[in-house]
Scaffold this active site. Structure first.
Site, PDB file in Angstrom:
ATOM      1  N   HIS A 164       0.568  28.307  32.948  1.00 55.99           N
ATOM      2  CA  HIS A 164       0.209  26.894  32.860  1.00 55.99           C
ATOM      3  C   HIS A 164      -1.314  26.778  32.924  1.00 55.99           C
ATOM      4  O   HIS A 164      -1.920  26.968  33.979  1.00 55.99           O
ATOM      5  CB  HIS A 164       0.854  26.113  34.012  1.00 55.99           C
ATOM      6  CG  HIS A 164       0.728  24.628  33.879  1.00 55.99           C
ATOM      7  ND1 HIS A 164       1.489  23.883  32.997  1.00 55.99           N
ATOM      8  CD2 HIS A 164      -0.087  23.746  34.496  1.00 55.99           C
ATOM      9  CE1 HIS A 164       1.166  22.607  33.093  1.00 55.99           C
ATOM     10  NE2 HIS A 164       0.205  22.502  33.992  1.00 55.99           N
ATOM     11  N   ASP A 178       5.546  29.140  30.881  1.00 64.84           N
ATOM     12  CA  ASP A 178       4.906  28.136  31.722  1.00 64.84           C
ATOM     13  C   ASP A 178       5.813  27.812  32.908  1.00 64.84           C
ATOM     14  O   ASP A 178       6.910  27.276  32.728  1.00 64.84           O
ATOM     15  CB  ASP A 178       4.644  26.871  30.900  1.00 64.84           C
ATOM     16  CG  ASP A 178       3.740  25.888  31.615  1.00 64.84           C
ATOM     17  OD1 ASP A 178       3.720  25.885  32.869  1.00 64.84           O
ATOM     18  OD2 ASP A 178       3.052  25.113  30.939  1.00 64.84           O
TER      19      ASP A 178
END
Length: 515
Positions: free
Chosen positions: A409, A378
């Site tokens: 993300h 992420d």
């Protein structure tokens, strides 16, 4: 404004090129991060059968990693009956095949930007409810309805479950949120998107803005949902930094949250450090610029309570948040007062602000199952070891972590989605089945969270039936195994002249029965 646009273009170009060298062409990420976290690719099972972290150095763990190289999902949780049930019935958890090789979907940054910023021709329409709060402020609930539906409102007698969706803290309705609404509608849910004050064209009727982790406005919105749909269950999903608001609400309300289960997609747990140094400068500039553009329309009215000069000159997320909620203003008489735009107790500085807004401040009071779906790569949340509280998931039976190696993300692109024809451009093409997904790209995380909701609901229903059956058996056994009392008539000497014939009738009936 021109220099902002130039800086934005340069930042986007740098961020596109830099992650490409790291993510493109990689067949599989190394195991160093999982070993550093103390978990394996294939979670081991404790005595109760629930997934628990494998500690590095275990021979069984090394064997499992060698045999299960293709496994990319780990479920981290405390062993419990619910964890066993999820492992058995949530097949989507282990059915994740991320994109690899030379494709843009293999880049964590590119798929994150695509889900957050790329336009989406959604077949879903929204019907807005503006809710006036107790302090005359306004928040909005956008109810998702299909475009072909003639009836714009849903009956209050409907038993369909309600899915409350909380977007990110910046108010941006992303492609991910729109696709979640579409998927939820197809599964029989009633999606409702919660918009904070001044977010997504919600009018700002007071000078009070919502603090990062203040759940007061969300609490009133949930009460309205319960009033409007009293017969349907309520589920909640948060996206990105919006998870801070959801976790704050669940912690403050505890068992009275009215929510059956909740899911956090790519949540930000340690929010104070994330605001301070969690993002690289180019990404911070983009988010700060977007938030300034949203607040610029209220420049005049905000000048009464905050220092707008420091607000619009800040270049970081921390500076922007401090200018909104942690600074003081000087009135015309020369007196200094605390800023009231954030509402509530706005006294104190940066540390005091996060003492009352940290999402995990009341985490021990959460009384419902909460699933967090996170990816190790992420680019927004940051490093996995320092940003995910693994001890929370290992010790609290209400929290479950679905940790993937890839996904970015709120991205979680799959091989089937990447191979679908026209996946990037033809967002409005008709759906064609392809290994459980369609050409519009049903997100793996959306399927996982809906399956989590179904599994938790079925588990609680089965537990309730088992309790009722056990209670009936205990009651039946108590009447059989206990003392049996015979029916005995008790005569009284009470004089009731008006009912004397009834007494004699009963007495005669008893005599005839004994004979």
């Amino acid at each position: 404004m021109l220099e902002w646009l130039v800086a934005l273009c340069v930042a986007i170009l740098a961020l596109i090129v830099w992650p490409g060298f790291k993510c493109f062409g990689a067949e599989s990420p190394p195991d160093a991060l999982l070993q550093g976290l103390g978990i394996s690719r294939k979670p081991a099972k404790g005595r109760t059968g629930a997934c628990v972290p494998d500690r590095a150095g275990s021979g069984d763990a090394r064997t499992a990693r060698a045999e299960e190289r293709a496994r990319t999902v780990a479920l981290i949780c405390k062993p419990s009956a619910l964890a066993n049930y999820l492992l058995k019935h949530c097949r989507t958890f282990s059915n994740y095949s991320p994109c690899v090789g030379w494709t843009w979907r293999a880049s964590a940054f590119l798929q994150s930007v695509y889900e957050a910023c790329w336009p989406y021709d959604s077949p879903v329409q929204f019907v807005r409810d503006n809710l006036q709060l107790s302090d005359d402020g306004l928040v909005a609930l956008d109810w998702a309805v299909p475009s072909y539906q003639k009836r714009r409102r849903t009956s209050s007698h409907s038993t369909s479950p309600v899915l409350l969706i909380i977007p990110n803290s910046f108010g941006k309705i992303s492609r991910n949120v729109l696709k979640l609404c579409e998927t939820a509608l197809s599964d029989g849910y009633l999606p409702a998107v919660f918009n904070r004050r001044s977010h997504n064209s919600t009018p700002l009727t007071t000078v009070k803005l919502q603090q990062f982790g203040d759940p007061a406005d969300l609490r009133e919105a949930v009460r309205y949902i319960r009033y409007r749909q009293p017969a349907g269950r309520l589920y909640a999903v948060s996206e990105s930094s919006g998870s801070g608001l959801l976790l704050s609400y669940l912690g403050e309300c505890g068992s009275s949250s009215y929510v059956t289960a909740a899911v956090c997609l790519s949540p930000v747990f340690r929010c104070q450090s994330w605001f301070e140094s969690g993002l690289c400068r180019p990404l911070q500039w983009v988010l700060v610029l977007y938030q300034k553009m949203c607040l610029s329309r209220y420049h005049t009215v905000l000048r009464e309570t905050i220092q707008t000069d420091s607000l619009f000159s800040s270049c970081s997320l921390r500076g922007l948040e401090e200018a909104l909620f942690c600074q003081t203003t000087v009135s015309a008489t020369g007196t200094t007062s605390s800023s009231s735009s954030g509402g509530g107790n706005s006294s104190g500085g940066w540390e005091a602000y996060w003492e009352r807004n940290e999402p995990l401040r009341d985490v021990d009071e959460v009384a419902i199952p909460v699933l967090s779906v996170c990816a190790q790569d992420d680019p927004i949340r940051g490093d996995t070891q320092s940003t995910i509280p693994l001890e929370l998931f290992e010790t609290n039976p209400h929290f479950f972590l679905l940790l993937t190696e890839r996904g970015g993300h709120c991205g979680f692109s799959t091989q089937a989605e990447g191979n679908a024809p026209g996946a990037l451009g033809a967002v409005g093409s008709p759906a064609t089945p392809h290994s459980g997904t369609d050409s519009r790209g049903t997100n793996w995380s959306h399927r996982a969270l809906l399956e989590f909701f179904r599994a938790t609901t079925d588990f609680f229903a089965a537990e309730e039936r088992a309790k009722q059956l056990a209670a009936r058996r205990r009651g039946l056994g108590g009447s059989i195994g206990g003392r049996v009392f015979r029916h005995r008539s008790v005569s009284t000497c009470k004089r009731v002249p008006a009912c004397s014939h009834n007494i004699h009738a009963i007495y005669n009936w008893q005599r005839s029965y004994t004979r």
